[in-house]
Each structure stands twice: as structure tokens, then as C-alpha cells.
Design an enzyme around this catalytic site. Structure first.
Site, PDB file in Angstrom:
ATOM      1  N   TRP A 100       0.806  -1.226   0.000  1.00 33.83           N
ATOM      2  CA  TRP A 100       0.000   0.000   0.000  1.00 33.83           C
ATOM      3  C   TRP A 100       0.834   1.268   0.000  1.00 33.83           C
ATOM      4  O   TRP A 100       0.307   2.352  -0.174  1.00 33.83           O
ATOM      5  CB  TRP A 100      -0.936   0.020   1.221  1.00 33.83           C
ATOM      6  CG  TRP A 100      -0.226  -0.277   2.519  1.00 33.83           C
ATOM      7  CD1 TRP A 100      -0.190  -1.468   3.180  1.00 33.83           C
ATOM      8  CD2 TRP A 100       0.589   0.622   3.282  1.00 33.83           C
ATOM      9  NE1 TRP A 100       0.602  -1.373   4.301  1.00 33.83           N
ATOM     10  CE2 TRP A 100       1.094  -0.094   4.392  1.00 33.83           C
ATOM     11  CE3 TRP A 100       0.956   1.971   3.150  1.00 33.83           C
ATOM     12  CZ2 TRP A 100       1.931   0.471   5.350  1.00 33.83           C
ATOM     13  CZ3 TRP A 100       1.792   2.535   4.097  1.00 33.83           C
ATOM     14  CH2 TRP A 100       2.266   1.792   5.182  1.00 33.83           C
ATOM     15  N   ASN A 101       2.168   1.167   0.219  1.00 36.71           N
ATOM     16  CA  ASN A 101       2.925   2.427   0.350  1.00 36.71           C
ATOM     17  C   ASN A 101       3.188   3.103  -0.995  1.00 36.71           C
ATOM     18  O   ASN A 101       3.291   4.323  -1.065  1.00 36.71           O
ATOM     19  CB  ASN A 101       4.217   2.226   1.160  1.00 36.71           C
ATOM     20  CG  ASN A 101       5.136   1.178   0.580  1.00 36.71           C
ATOM     21  OD1 ASN A 101       4.746   0.418  -0.309  1.00 36.71           O
ATOM     22  ND2 ASN A 101       6.352   1.133   1.070  1.00 36.71           N
TER      23      ASN A 101
ATOM     24  N   PRO B 124      -3.426  -6.261  -5.551  1.00 37.13           N
ATOM     25  CA  PRO B 124      -2.960  -5.070  -4.831  1.00 37.13           C
ATOM     26  C   PRO B 124      -3.307  -5.161  -3.351  1.00 37.13           C
ATOM     27  O   PRO B 124      -4.140  -5.979  -2.942  1.00 37.13           O
ATOM     28  CB  PRO B 124      -3.731  -3.935  -5.499  1.00 37.13           C
ATOM     29  CG  PRO B 124      -4.987  -4.570  -6.022  1.00 37.13           C
ATOM     30  CD  PRO B 124      -4.652  -6.008  -6.330  1.00 37.13           C
ATOM     31  N   ALA B 125      -2.670  -4.304  -2.544  1.00 41.79           N
ATOM     32  CA  ALA B 125      -2.943  -4.284  -1.100  1.00 41.79           C
ATOM     33  C   ALA B 125      -4.387  -3.859  -0.833  1.00 41.79           C
ATOM     34  O   ALA B 125      -4.956  -3.049  -1.574  1.00 41.79           O
ATOM     35  CB  ALA B 125      -1.989  -3.316  -0.415  1.00 41.79           C
TER      36      ALA B 125
ATOM     37  N   GLY C  38       6.653  -6.424   0.083  1.00 41.99           N
ATOM     38  CA  GLY C  38       5.917  -6.301   1.344  1.00 41.99           C
ATOM     39  C   GLY C  38       6.810  -6.678   2.505  1.00 41.99           C
ATOM     40  O   GLY C  38       8.043  -6.582   2.415  1.00 41.99           O
ATOM     41  N   SER C  39       6.198  -7.146   3.565  1.00 43.31           N
ATOM     42  CA  SER C  39       6.957  -7.402   4.789  1.00 43.31           C
ATOM     43  C   SER C  39       7.793  -8.686   4.677  1.00 43.31           C
ATOM     44  O   SER C  39       7.453  -9.611   3.927  1.00 43.31           O
ATOM     45  CB  SER C  39       5.993  -7.527   5.965  1.00 43.31           C
ATOM     46  OG  SER C  39       5.109  -8.597   5.737  1.00 43.31           O
TER      47      SER C  39
ATOM     48  N   GLU D   7      10.890  -8.398  -2.557  1.00 43.45           N
ATOM     49  CA  GLU D   7      11.417  -7.091  -2.141  1.00 43.45           C
ATOM     50  C   GLU D   7      10.805  -6.819  -0.772  1.00 43.45           C
ATOM     51  O   GLU D   7       9.628  -6.454  -0.672  1.00 43.45           O
ATOM     52  CB  GLU D   7      11.023  -6.054  -3.196  1.00 43.45           C
ATOM     53  CG  GLU D   7      11.986  -4.899  -3.252  1.00 43.45           C
ATOM     54  CD  GLU D   7      11.539  -3.772  -2.371  1.00 43.45           C
ATOM     55  OE1 GLU D   7      11.929  -3.796  -1.170  1.00 43.45           O
ATOM     56  OE2 GLU D   7      10.809  -2.909  -2.837  1.00 43.45           O
ATOM     57  N   LEU D   8      11.612  -7.054   0.276  1.00 43.08           N
ATOM     58  CA  LEU D   8      11.044  -7.121   1.633  1.00 43.08           C
ATOM     59  C   LEU D   8      11.500  -5.931   2.466  1.00 43.08           C
ATOM     60  O   LEU D   8      11.829  -4.885   1.938  1.00 43.08           O
ATOM     61  CB  LEU D   8      11.430  -8.469   2.263  1.00 43.08           C
ATOM     62  CG  LEU D   8      11.119  -9.690   1.376  1.00 43.08           C
ATOM     63  CD1 LEU D   8      11.607 -10.974   2.030  1.00 43.08           C
ATOM     64  CD2 LEU D   8       9.628  -9.786   1.080  1.00 43.08           C
TER      65      LEU D   8
ATOM     66  N   CYS E  70      10.459   1.178   2.163  1.00 40.03           N
ATOM     67  CA  CYS E  70      11.430   0.158   2.587  1.00 40.03           C
ATOM     68  C   CYS E  70      12.856   0.685   2.533  1.00 40.03           C
ATOM     69  O   CYS E  70      13.727   0.150   3.202  1.00 40.03           O
ATOM     70  CB  CYS E  70      11.265  -1.099   1.750  1.00 40.03           C
ATOM     71  SG  CYS E  70      11.247  -0.735   0.004  1.00 40.03           S
TER      72      CYS E  70
ATOM     73  N   GLU F 149      12.170  -2.081  11.695  1.00 40.10           N
ATOM     74  CA  GLU F 149      11.861  -1.176  10.590  1.00 40.10           C
ATOM     75  C   GLU F 149      10.767  -0.225  11.074  1.00 40.10           C
ATOM     76  O   GLU F 149       9.636  -0.640  11.323  1.00 40.10           O
ATOM     77  CB  GLU F 149      11.384  -1.979   9.373  1.00 40.10           C
ATOM     78  CG  GLU F 149      11.215  -1.121   8.141  1.00 40.10           C
ATOM     79  CD  GLU F 149      10.851  -1.927   6.897  1.00 40.10           C
ATOM     80  OE1 GLU F 149      10.292  -3.037   7.026  1.00 40.10           O
ATOM     81  OE2 GLU F 149      11.110  -1.432   5.788  1.00 40.10           O
TER      82      GLU F 149
ATOM     83  N   GLU G  71      14.240  -5.068  -9.540  1.00 37.05           N
ATOM     84  CA  GLU G  71      13.216  -4.399 -10.348  1.00 37.05           C
ATOM     85  C   GLU G  71      13.847  -3.180 -11.008  1.00 37.05           C
ATOM     86  O   GLU G  71      14.547  -2.406 -10.359  1.00 37.05           O
ATOM     87  CB  GLU G  71      12.023  -4.014  -9.468  1.00 37.05           C
ATOM     88  CG  GLU G  71      11.302  -5.265  -8.985  1.00 37.05           C
ATOM     89  CD  GLU G  71       9.975  -4.996  -8.291  1.00 37.05           C
ATOM     90  OE1 GLU G  71       9.891  -4.054  -7.490  1.00 37.05           O
ATOM     91  OE2 GLU G  71       9.017  -5.726  -8.573  1.00 37.05           O
TER      92      GLU G  71
HETATM   93  P1  ADP Z   1       2.651  -4.340   5.378  1.00 38.63           P
HETATM   94  O1  ADP Z   1       2.976  -4.790   6.772  1.00 38.63           O
HETATM   95  O2  ADP Z   1       3.544  -3.277   4.867  1.00 38.63           O
HETATM   96  O3  ADP Z   1       1.197  -4.097   5.124  1.00 38.63           O
HETATM   97  P2  ADP Z   1       2.347  -6.887   4.112  1.00 38.63           P
HETATM   98  O4  ADP Z   1       3.451  -7.832   3.801  1.00 38.63           O
HETATM   99  O5  ADP Z   1       1.360  -7.282   5.161  1.00 38.63           O
HETATM  100  O6  ADP Z   1       3.088  -5.538   4.462  1.00 38.63           O
HETATM  101  O7  ADP Z   1       1.542  -6.481   2.818  1.00 38.63           O
HETATM  102  C1  ADP Z   1       2.093  -6.439   1.517  1.00 38.63           C
HETATM  103  C2  ADP Z   1       1.189  -7.188   0.584  1.00 38.63           C
HETATM  104  O8  ADP Z   1       1.120  -8.539   1.014  1.00 38.63           O
HETATM  105  C3  ADP Z   1      -0.247  -6.673   0.526  1.00 38.63           C
HETATM  106  O9  ADP Z   1      -0.735  -6.791  -0.799  1.00 38.63           O
HETATM  107  C4  ADP Z   1      -0.972  -7.639   1.445  1.00 38.63           C
HETATM  108  O10 ADP Z   1      -2.330  -7.764   1.119  1.00 38.63           O
HETATM  109  C5  ADP Z   1      -0.242  -8.922   1.140  1.00 38.63           C
HETATM  110  N1  ADP Z   1      -0.367  -9.967   2.162  1.00 38.63           N
HETATM  111  C6  ADP Z   1      -0.586  -9.809   3.493  1.00 38.63           C
HETATM  112  N2  ADP Z   1      -0.657 -11.012   4.106  1.00 38.63           N
HETATM  113  C7  ADP Z   1      -0.481 -11.956   3.141  1.00 38.63           C
HETATM  114  C8  ADP Z   1      -0.440 -13.388   3.120  1.00 38.63           C
HETATM  115  N3  ADP Z   1      -0.587 -14.107   4.217  1.00 38.63           N
HETATM  116  N4  ADP Z   1      -0.230 -14.000   1.926  1.00 38.63           N
HETATM  117  C9  ADP Z   1      -0.051 -13.288   0.805  1.00 38.63           C
HETATM  118  N5  ADP Z   1      -0.088 -11.942   0.752  1.00 38.63           N
HETATM  119  C10 ADP Z   1      -0.294 -11.272   1.901  1.00 38.63           C
END
Ligand code: ADP
Length: 484
Positions: free
Chosen positions: A156-157, A181-182, A233-234, A255-256, A289, A386, A463
Site C-alpha cells: 500500500w505504500n 494489490p494491497a 511487502g513485509s 522485495e522485503l 522500505c 523497521e 526491479e
Molecule cells: P505491510 O505490513 O507493509 O502491510 P504486508 O506484507 O502485510 O506488508 O503487505 C504487503 C502485501 O502482502 C499486501 O498486498 C498484502 O495484502 C499482502 N499480504 C498480506 N498477508 C499476506 C499473506 N498471508 N499471503 C499473501 N499476501 C499477503
């Protein structure tokens, strides 16, 4: 404000060129982080919807990869042109659903569009090799092929540019896609899909599903027809997806998270370094990130640097994205603010001092003040976490060796920043820092021509640049005998 982007709002998902609801008809709300205004509803899809999307992407694959490369490139160029034409509307939508100031949102839209242009050009340079055979009567050829259906999960960022950053190389390579997408920011992705449709992208080449992250993510990570998963994402979710993807031996780009050191040596241009922190730390309210996460400042310039940083940080105008002159918006939601506030309070309890900020602002929404902390130590929780918020924790250091040890003392390895005037030190730091990207006397490192990505638990894959295209291609070696 909604009128400026109303024509790009889509309340449905995009599968096989159709705008459709979830199989069970469920929806969820998308709201403005500053004030909670309802912006729209989108389908709350699950595993079955994602499975159908994969089938559509798979069915569209052979025709898409068979197109002459110039034709695929022309589709990307047409999409790029429409994004530029609609850049104001896309920026307004992005600001509304994510909260970043309009000027920053405009920058993101243009930055994101540049990937489409760059990879449309680069597609023509997907070349192979002819290798020297060890014996006579043979020819050995190497060709590059699209890997197949790509699953892409975006955060979402950067709800706009993370989409084009993944779609551009994948589509240029000849892959078809399913994008999720998020859940906080799906509207930007759907608006981009609407423009892809308008640009004439063949149906099924790009499918966008919105909804349950776990159910859709698991389907994309385990489906045998998905040959590659690209995730931003995370680190926690990245690790989970790696485990899930192992069952079908999928290729991954991850990309974490990051824990970027920002190192200022005594000989640095202090004013330039302060401005670098302002740009890199408070952009997107610190929710990036590559945001500087730990500031290490050498003893002789430490006090002057901190005083100037506090002065300039406290002058930043914080407010709603659409207000003129705003330099920083809200955090994405209340939970994010609570997390950042707890990290700051924890650091203070461990001995850090607040030079400026350190508190929530009395505005409607999760607004946190630009914050500078001093007397921070490497053993504090905030240094190991982070932060993902507008907080600059400063730690004083004495020697180059000491700061290098601290900088590398993290499981992450995404970005690092170094400010110094000493050329020999620059190369020593470049060699010794454990990370995927280093910015020297600069902060603007992300662009379409450069390989963005990390090492260690920040992930792998790149990327941007031709390295980014390789991530969506597989090699095929042909050994042709009997030619003597
Ligand atoms: P943040 O903590 O920055 O929101 P996330 O890793 O939770 O980071 O989110 C990044 C993306 O991963 C988003 O599109 C979110 O919907 C998705 N996401 C979150 N949980 C899961 C999961 N268990 N499996 C796959 N995708 C996920």
C-alpha cells in the site's frame, strides 16, 4: 475532489478483460486514511476467484508471447501514454486512498509510468547466444523465453508505481499476470487496469483480483500454473510465501523490509546530508522500505547536524494530501501510528531524547509529527526494527570501523546512504556495506534504469534495468548435432 478521478474509479475486479464481482458477491470498503471518508467498495475475492484468474492468464499466454516483440512493446507504450494523459487524476486518486501529498503522488505516477516506457524499449533487446561447441558437427544455441504466468502482490505504500514496476518487465518479457494489490489501496491498481484496457491490452493478459490477502496469496503461491511470484511487502509475509512457493518450485522475486543506515562522516557537507534525510526520511511519512532507519553521525558534526535536522524537520507542514504546501501526510492507519508511537516511547524509556516531534498531531486522522531522536544506541529496539514512520533516530559514532560494524549488524540488507567527501572512503564503504543499493551523497536512487533490490532478509530479485527483465525470462539451450 472525487470528481477529478471519478472516471477512473472501478468497483470491480478485472478478469479476462471483464469487470466482475467476487463469486460470492462480497465487497469491502476503501477509505481515505485522513478522516476515514469512504472512497469506494471493491470485490472481496478469495481462492476460487484467484484460481479463475490464473486460468485466464494461462489461457492468454500463448497468444501474448507469440506476438512480435514490437507489438507487445506498442501495447506498453500505449498504456504509458494514457497514464501520462491521466496523471493528474491518478495522482489525486493515489493521494486520496494512500494519504501522500499531491506533489509526491504526481512524482510516483510519473516514476511508475517510466518503467513501462523503459521496458517497452528493452523488450527489443531480449537476445540469445550462439556458443562455441566442444566438438565438430554441432551448434549450441541459447534463447530466452517468458517464464509463464506471473503472480504479483503489491503493497500500500506505493500503490501505483509498484504495479507498473512489476507489470512492465513481466509483460515485456511475454508473461501474463494475476495481480493482487494491497487491501488498503486497490483503487490505484484498478485505475491502472482500466487504462490498460483502454490501451487495448488483450484480454486475460493482465488480471487484477482484490480481496483476502491470505487466500489469494496462498493460491498464487501454490498454483502449479503460476511459474513466478513477485512480492513486495513485509519480510514475514515474504518468508511465508517462499515456503508456500517451494511446493511447486516457483521462481520468486522478493522485495522485503529494510533497516537502512544513513551514515554522515565528519568531512561531509552537513547541509546536504540534512536535506537528504528530509527528502528520504519524511517522504511518504517514512513508509518506504528504503527509508533511512538508523542515522549514524560522526562525533565532530553530530551536534550541528542534529540541531539543523530538528530545525528543518519541525518546519515541515503536515496535513491532508490535498492542502497546498503540505510536505507530509498521515500514516496509513491508526494501527500504524500506534506502532510508531510505541517505538518512540520505548526508545525514550531506554534513554533516547526527543529533539523534535515524538507525538501525535491534533488533526483528523493518524498524523504523527516529524520526529528526531538523539542518544539512540544500536542495542535499542528501535534500531533493530523497521520504523515505517516519520522518525529519525540518531546515533553518534567515532570511527569508520565502528559504524561499519553497526551498519551491517542487521538481518536486512536493502539500502544504505553515505555522506562523505573522501573518495577512498567511498570505495571502502561500497565494498563493505552488506546491502543491495548504496547512495553516496544522494538519496534519489530509485529509477527505471537501475536494479532495485536487496540482499540478506531484504530479499532477492531486482526491479528496473535489464537485470529486472531477466527475472521474468528463462533460458533454453538447444544442442543441434549431426551438422558435419
Ligand atoms: P505491510 O505490513 O507493509 O502491510 P504486508 O506484507 O502485510 O506488508 O503487505 C504487503 C502485501 O502482502 C499486501 O498486498 C498484502 O495484502 C499482502 N499480504 C498480506 N498477508 C499476506 C499473506 N498471508 N499471503 C499473501 N499476501 C499477503
Amino acid at each position: 475532489m472525487s470528481s477529478s478521478y471519478a472516471h477512473l474509479l472501478r468497483g470491480k475486479a478485472f478478469l479476462r478483460g471483464q469487470w466482475i464481482d467476487a463469486l460470492d458477491g462480497c465487497v469491502f470498503n476503501v477509505t481515505d486514511p485522513a478522516g476515514g471518508r469512504l472512497l469506494g467498495t471493491v470485490p472481496d475475492m478469495g481462492a476460487d476467484d484467484a484460481r479463475a484468474a490464473v486460468a485466464h492468464a494461462h489461457a492468454a499466454g500463448p497468444a501474448w508471447r507469440a506476438l512480435p516483440v514490437q507489438v507487445r512493446a506498442a501495447h506498453l507504450m500505449a498504456w504509458h501514454a494514457l497514464i501520462l494523459k491521466e496523471s493528474e487524476a491518478l495522482a489525486a486518486l493515489l493521494s486520496a486512498e494512500q494519504g501522500k501529498p499531491l506533489a509526491e503522488a504526481r512524482g510516483e505516477v510519473l516514476h511508475g509510468a517510466a518503467y513501462l516506457h523503459w521496458f517497452a524499449e528493452e523488450a527489443r533487446r531480449i537476445q540469445g547466444d550462439v556458443l562455441p561447441p566442444p566438438v565438430g558437427g554441432k551448434r549450441m544455441l541459447v534463447t530466452k523465453e517468458p517464464i509463464g504466468v506471473v503472480g504479483a502482490i503489491t503493497p500500500w505504500n506505493y500503490p501505483n508505481s509498484m504495479v507498473t514496476r512489476k507489470c512492465a518487465p513481466a509483460l515485456a518479457a511475454g508473461c501474463t499476470m494475476v495481480l493482487k494489490p494491497a487491501e488498503s489501496t486497490p483503487l490505484s491498481a484498478l485505475a491502472l487496469a482500466a487504462l490498460a484496457e483502454q490501451a487495448g491490452l488483450p484480454s486475460g493478459v493482465l488480471n487484477v483480483v482484490t480481496g483476502d490477502p491470505k487466500a489469494i496469496g496462498t493460491m498464487l503461491a501454490t498454483h502449479p500454473l503460476v511459474r513466478k511470484l513477485s512480492f513486495t511487502g513485509s519480510t514475514a509475509v515474504g518468508k511465508l510465501l517462499s515456503q508456500q512457493a517451494a511446493g511447486t518450485v516457483k521462481r520468486l522475486s522478493l522485495e522485503l523490509g529494510g533497516n537502512a543506515p544513513f551514515i554522515v562522516f565528519d568531512d561531509a557537507d552537513v547541509e546536504r546530508a540534512v536535506d537528504g534525510v528530509l527528502r528520504a526520511k519524511f517522504r511518504n511519512a517514512g513508509q518506504a522500505c528504503i527509508s533511512p532507519n538508523r542515522l549514524f553521525v560522526q562525533a565532530r558534526v553530530h551536534d550541528a547536524f542534529c540541531a539543523r535536522l530538528a530545525e528543518k524537520s519541525s518546519a515541515l507542514q503536515v496535513g491532508r494530501a490535498c492542502e497546498p504546501g503540505v510536505a507530509m501526510g498521515p500514516l496509513i492507519h491508526e494501527q500504524a501510528l500506534a506502532r510508531v508511537a510505541a517505538l518512540v516511547d520505548g526508545a525514550v524509556a531506554e534513554g533516547a531524547r526527543v529533539l523534535t516531534g515524538g507525538l501525535r498531531l491534533p488533526l483528523d486522522g493518524p498524523f504523527y509529527a516529524p520526529t528526531v531522536l538523539v542518544d539512540v544506541r544500536q542495542d535499542m529496539r528501535i534500531s533493530a526494527t523497521e520504523v515505517f514512520g516519520p522518525v529519525a533516530p540518531v546515533c553518534r559514532f567515532e570511527t569508520e570501523q565502528q559504524v561499519l560494524t553497526w551498519a551491517n549488524d542487521t538481518p536486512y540488507g536493502l539500502a544504505a546512504y553515505v555522506y562523505t567527501a573522501d573518495m577512498r572512503r567511498i570505495f571502502r564503504m561500497l565494498d563493505a556495506l552488506e546491502c543491495g543499493m548504496v547512495a553516496i551523497n544522494d538519496t534519489a536512487m530509485s529509477n527505471e534504469g537501475a536494479p532495485f533490490g536487496g540482499v540478506k532478509e531484504s530479499g532477492f530479485g531486482r526491479e528496473g534495468s535489464s537485470y529486472g527483465l531477466d527475472d521474468y525470462l528463462v533460458l533454453k539451450y538447444a544442442c543441434i548435432g549431426g551438422l558435419d
